[in-house]
Each structure stands twice: as structure tokens, then as C-alpha cells.
Design a protein around this motif. Structure first.
Motif, PDB file in Angstrom:
ATOM      1  N   GLU A   1      19.195 -30.854   3.457  1.00 17.40           N
ATOM      2  CA  GLU A   1      19.464 -30.727   5.201  1.00 17.40           C
ATOM      3  C   GLU A   1      20.137 -31.847   5.573  1.00 17.40           C
ATOM      4  O   GLU A   1      20.341 -33.076   5.076  1.00 17.40           O
ATOM      5  CB  GLU A   1      17.688 -31.481   5.272  1.00 17.40           C
ATOM      6  CG  GLU A   1      17.017 -30.823   4.518  1.00 17.40           C
ATOM      7  CD  GLU A   1      15.771 -30.607   4.680  1.00 17.40           C
ATOM      8  OE1 GLU A   1      15.208 -32.054   5.715  1.00 17.40           O
ATOM      9  OE2 GLU A   1      14.124 -30.079   4.506  1.00 17.40           O
ATOM     10  N   ASP A   2      20.612 -30.945   6.277  1.00 19.47           N
ATOM     11  CA  ASP A   2      21.828 -32.073   6.883  1.00 19.47           C
ATOM     12  C   ASP A   2      22.959 -32.863   5.643  1.00 19.47           C
ATOM     13  O   ASP A   2      23.323 -33.929   6.410  1.00 19.47           O
ATOM     14  CB  ASP A   2      21.458 -32.983   8.331  1.00 19.47           C
ATOM     15  CG  ASP A   2      19.614 -32.537   9.290  1.00 19.47           C
ATOM     16  OD1 ASP A   2      20.736 -31.475   9.392  1.00 19.47           O
ATOM     17  OD2 ASP A   2      19.311 -33.413   9.253  1.00 19.47           O
ATOM     18  N   GLY A   3      23.682 -31.885   5.202  1.00 24.64           N
ATOM     19  CA  GLY A   3      24.126 -33.074   4.198  1.00 24.64           C
ATOM     20  C   GLY A   3      23.767 -34.194   3.212  1.00 24.64           C
ATOM     21  O   GLY A   3      24.590 -34.976   2.480  1.00 24.64           O
ATOM     22  N   GLN A   4      22.443 -34.042   3.344  1.00 22.52           N
ATOM     23  CA  GLN A   4      21.745 -35.208   2.424  1.00 22.52           C
ATOM     24  C   GLN A   4      20.830 -34.399   1.201  1.00 22.52           C
ATOM     25  O   GLN A   4      20.019 -33.237   1.261  1.00 22.52           O
ATOM     26  CB  GLN A   4      20.781 -35.564   3.116  1.00 22.52           C
ATOM     27  CG  GLN A   4      21.716 -36.851   3.956  1.00 22.52           C
ATOM     28  CD  GLN A   4      20.506 -37.782   4.664  1.00 22.52           C
ATOM     29  OE1 GLN A   4      19.317 -37.510   4.735  1.00 22.52           O
ATOM     30  NE2 GLN A   4      21.528 -39.100   5.182  1.00 22.52           N
ATOM     31  N   ILE A   5      21.053 -34.355   0.661  1.00 18.38           N
ATOM     32  CA  ILE A   5      19.891 -33.487  -0.606  1.00 18.38           C
ATOM     33  C   ILE A   5      18.490 -35.361  -1.515  1.00 18.38           C
ATOM     34  O   ILE A   5      18.958 -36.580  -1.164  1.00 18.38           O
ATOM     35  CB  ILE A   5      20.716 -34.163  -2.135  1.00 18.38           C
ATOM     36  CG1 ILE A   5      21.954 -33.281  -2.182  1.00 18.38           C
ATOM     37  CG2 ILE A   5      19.747 -33.651  -3.132  1.00 18.38           C
ATOM     38  CD1 ILE A   5      23.274 -32.974  -3.293  1.00 18.38           C
ATOM     39  N   ASN A   6      17.509 -34.527  -0.805  1.00 15.30           N
ATOM     40  CA  ASN A   6      16.311 -34.858  -0.874  1.00 15.30           C
ATOM     41  C   ASN A   6      15.601 -34.386  -1.891  1.00 15.30           C
ATOM     42  O   ASN A   6      15.377 -32.921  -2.301  1.00 15.30           O
ATOM     43  CB  ASN A   6      15.800 -34.894   0.772  1.00 15.30           C
ATOM     44  CG  ASN A   6      15.750 -35.195   1.769  1.00 15.30           C
ATOM     45  OD1 ASN A   6      16.391 -36.573   1.618  1.00 15.30           O
ATOM     46  ND2 ASN A   6      16.121 -34.767   2.431  1.00 15.30           N
ATOM     47  N   LEU A   7      15.265 -35.665  -2.852  1.00 14.92           N
ATOM     48  CA  LEU A   7      14.454 -34.918  -4.430  1.00 14.92           C
ATOM     49  C   LEU A   7      13.033 -35.058  -3.847  1.00 14.92           C
ATOM     50  O   LEU A   7      12.773 -36.189  -2.892  1.00 14.92           O
ATOM     51  CB  LEU A   7      15.226 -36.382  -6.155  1.00 14.92           C
ATOM     52  CG  LEU A   7      16.155 -36.087  -5.522  1.00 14.92           C
ATOM     53  CD1 LEU A   7      17.110 -36.921  -6.905  1.00 14.92           C
ATOM     54  CD2 LEU A   7      16.916 -34.358  -6.350  1.00 14.92           C
ATOM     55  N   GLY A   8      12.359 -34.163  -5.195  1.00 16.27           N
ATOM     56  CA  GLY A   8      10.816 -34.653  -4.826  1.00 16.27           C
ATOM     57  C   GLY A   8      10.240 -33.573  -5.564  1.00 16.27           C
ATOM     58  O   GLY A   8      10.295 -32.569  -5.794  1.00 16.27           O
ATOM     59  N   MET A   9       8.751 -33.201  -5.284  1.00 16.56           N
ATOM     60  CA  MET A   9       7.933 -32.962  -6.782  1.00 16.56           C
ATOM     61  C   MET A   9       8.138 -31.184  -6.502  1.00 16.56           C
ATOM     62  O   MET A   9       7.862 -31.258  -5.005  1.00 16.56           O
ATOM     63  CB  MET A   9       6.516 -33.044  -6.412  1.00 16.56           C
ATOM     64  CG  MET A   9       6.138 -32.687  -7.669  1.00 16.56           C
ATOM     65  SD  MET A   9       6.311 -32.714  -9.467  1.00 16.56           S
ATOM     66  CE  MET A   9       5.782 -34.256  -9.490  1.00 16.56           C
ATOM     67  N   PRO A  10       8.206 -30.237  -7.166  1.00 14.98           N
ATOM     68  CA  PRO A  10       8.879 -29.063  -6.465  1.00 14.98           C
ATOM     69  C   PRO A  10       7.084 -28.414  -6.148  1.00 14.98           C
ATOM     70  O   PRO A  10       6.483 -28.581  -7.301  1.00 14.98           O
ATOM     71  CB  PRO A  10       9.564 -28.227  -7.668  1.00 14.98           C
ATOM     72  CG  PRO A  10       9.202 -28.765  -8.949  1.00 14.98           C
ATOM     73  CD  PRO A  10       9.257 -29.621  -7.959  1.00 14.98           C
ATOM     74  N   SER A  11       6.727 -27.416  -5.522  1.00 19.60           N
ATOM     75  CA  SER A  11       5.737 -27.079  -5.478  1.00 19.60           C
ATOM     76  C   SER A  11       5.797 -25.724  -5.946  1.00 19.60           C
ATOM     77  O   SER A  11       6.328 -24.582  -5.446  1.00 19.60           O
ATOM     78  CB  SER A  11       5.110 -26.837  -3.485  1.00 19.60           C
ATOM     79  OG  SER A  11       4.935 -28.327  -3.321  1.00 19.60           O
ATOM     80  N   PRO A  12       4.244 -25.102  -7.224  1.00 22.15           N
ATOM     81  CA  PRO A  12       4.502 -24.531  -7.362  1.00 22.15           C
ATOM     82  C   PRO A  12       3.414 -23.017  -6.351  1.00 22.15           C
ATOM     83  O   PRO A  12       2.725 -23.307  -5.575  1.00 22.15           O
ATOM     84  CB  PRO A  12       3.482 -23.915  -8.538  1.00 22.15           C
ATOM     85  CG  PRO A  12       2.654 -25.327  -8.155  1.00 22.15           C
ATOM     86  CD  PRO A  12       3.076 -26.013  -7.812  1.00 22.15           C
ATOM     87  N   LYS A  13       4.494 -21.986  -7.170  1.00 21.38           N
ATOM     88  CA  LYS A  13       3.751 -20.643  -5.577  1.00 21.38           C
ATOM     89  C   LYS A  13       3.066 -19.530  -7.129  1.00 21.38           C
ATOM     90  O   LYS A  13       3.595 -18.737  -7.744  1.00 21.38           O
ATOM     91  CB  LYS A  13       4.726 -20.010  -4.740  1.00 21.38           C
ATOM     92  CG  LYS A  13       4.992 -20.852  -3.737  1.00 21.38           C
ATOM     93  CD  LYS A  13       6.465 -19.704  -3.441  1.00 21.38           C
ATOM     94  CE  LYS A  13       7.404 -20.816  -2.784  1.00 21.38           C
ATOM     95  NZ  LYS A  13       8.992 -20.990  -2.252  1.00 21.38           N
ATOM     96  N   PHE A  14       1.736 -19.183  -6.251  1.00 24.83           N
ATOM     97  CA  PHE A  14       1.308 -18.737  -7.702  1.00 24.83           C
ATOM     98  C   PHE A  14       1.092 -16.856  -6.944  1.00 24.83           C
ATOM     99  O   PHE A  14       1.100 -16.916  -5.766  1.00 24.83           O
ATOM    100  CB  PHE A  14       0.063 -19.257  -7.845  1.00 24.83           C
ATOM    101  CG  PHE A  14       0.016 -20.500  -8.590  1.00 24.83           C
ATOM    102  CD1 PHE A  14      -0.253 -20.335  -9.216  1.00 24.83           C
ATOM    103  CD2 PHE A  14      -0.231 -21.827  -7.642  1.00 24.83           C
ATOM    104  CE1 PHE A  14      -0.306 -21.749 -10.238  1.00 24.83           C
ATOM    105  CE2 PHE A  14       0.142 -22.697  -8.396  1.00 24.83           C
ATOM    106  CZ  PHE A  14      -0.072 -22.792  -9.357  1.00 24.83           C
ATOM    107  N   ALA A  15       1.136 -16.244  -7.737  1.00 27.33           N
ATOM    108  CA  ALA A  15       1.226 -14.369  -7.752  1.00 27.33           C
ATOM    109  C   ALA A  15       0.470 -14.116  -8.579  1.00 27.33           C
ATOM    110  O   ALA A  15       0.627 -14.166  -9.225  1.00 27.33           O
ATOM    111  CB  ALA A  15       2.667 -13.788  -7.435  1.00 27.33           C
ATOM    112  N   VAL A  16      -0.071 -12.820  -8.082  1.00 27.06           N
ATOM    113  CA  VAL A  16      -0.523 -12.336  -9.536  1.00 27.06           C
ATOM    114  C   VAL A  16       0.308 -10.452  -9.412  1.00 27.06           C
ATOM    115  O   VAL A  16       1.117 -10.201  -8.550  1.00 27.06           O
ATOM    116  CB  VAL A  16      -2.469 -11.119  -9.119  1.00 27.06           C
ATOM    117  CG1 VAL A  16      -2.721 -10.348  -9.544  1.00 27.06           C
ATOM    118  CG2 VAL A  16      -3.361 -13.172  -9.280  1.00 27.06           C
TER     119      VAL A  16
END
Length: 124
Positions: free
Chosen positions: A89-104
Motif C-alpha cells: 500500500e502506497d509503496g510500503q510493504i505491510n506484513l500480517g497474518m493472512p486470513s483464510p477464505k473457505f469455500a465448498v
């Protein structure tokens, strides 16, 4: 003697002027969600304690409610705040915990639950 030393160090640290700020608004949001979770969990625990047959001997309902609320609030905050491991975002890299997406998904074997997560997100 140890208690006196601990109290003196705590008192000294309490009066040291430090500018407190969150490096990232997502961290502040997770903390807010955990705090609200603690409040809601405490109210639920207090309600269950008062509905029990012996309220004065069930104070553990209150503490357990606060504990569960903190964990649930923090988990919700992490789920809500981050979408990918690395966000650009705006030329900066932010690290975080990825959120899983679930599907059937329907497969020849039958229905299966699929979880996926984004490693990098951003507009290029």
C-alpha cells in the motif's frame, strides 16, 4: 525486599514520559476488539454467575467469560484486519497474518471444504 524493588521499578516506569502510538492501525484495531471481547465475555460470565443456584461460589464464570472474550475478540480482530501475508500500500510493504477464505467445492469424490489464503495483495 523483592516486592519493594518491583514496586520501585514499576513506580519509576509509571512516571517516565513515553509517547505511545501504534505503528499500524490494524494492531490498534485488534487490541480494541480484544478489549471489547473481554467486556462482552465478562458480562456474559456475570450473567451466568447470577443465574446459577449459588452465585457467590461461581466467580470463575466471570473470569472464564473474560478470558474467552479476549481470545475471541483478538481472533476476530486478526481475521478482520489482515487479508494477506504481505500487503503493498502506497509503496510500503505491510506484513500480517493472512486470513483464510473457505469455500465448498463439488468434486467427483463429493463435497470438500477448501481453504485458501493470499500471500501478496496490492495494486500493481
Amino acid at each position: 525486599m523483592k516486592t519493594l524493588k518491583v514496586l520501585l521499578v514499576a513506580a519509576a516506569l509509571a512516571f517516565v514520559p513515553v509517547k505511545a502510538s501504534a505503528g499500524d492501525y490494524e494492531v490498534a484495531n485488534v487490541m480494541d476488539d480484544a478489549l471489547y471481547g473481554a467486556g462482552v465475555g465478562g458480562m456474559v460470565g456475570l450473567g451466568l454467575m447470577l443465574l446459577s443456584t449459588s452465585p457467590t461460589s461461581n466467580w470463575n464464570y466471570l473470569t472464564q467469560g473474560v478470558g474467552v472474550g479476549i481470545i475471541a475478540g483478538a481472533a476476530y480482530g486478526v481475521y478482520r484486519s489482515s487479508r494477506a501475508f504481505a500487503q503493498v500500500e502506497d509503496g510500503q510493504i505491510n506484513l500480517g497474518m493472512p486470513s483464510p477464505k473457505f469455500a465448498v467445492q463439488d468434486t467427483p469424490v463429493g463435497l470438500i471444504l477448501v481453504a485458501k489464503t493470499d500471500l501478496i495483495a496490492g495494486q500493481f
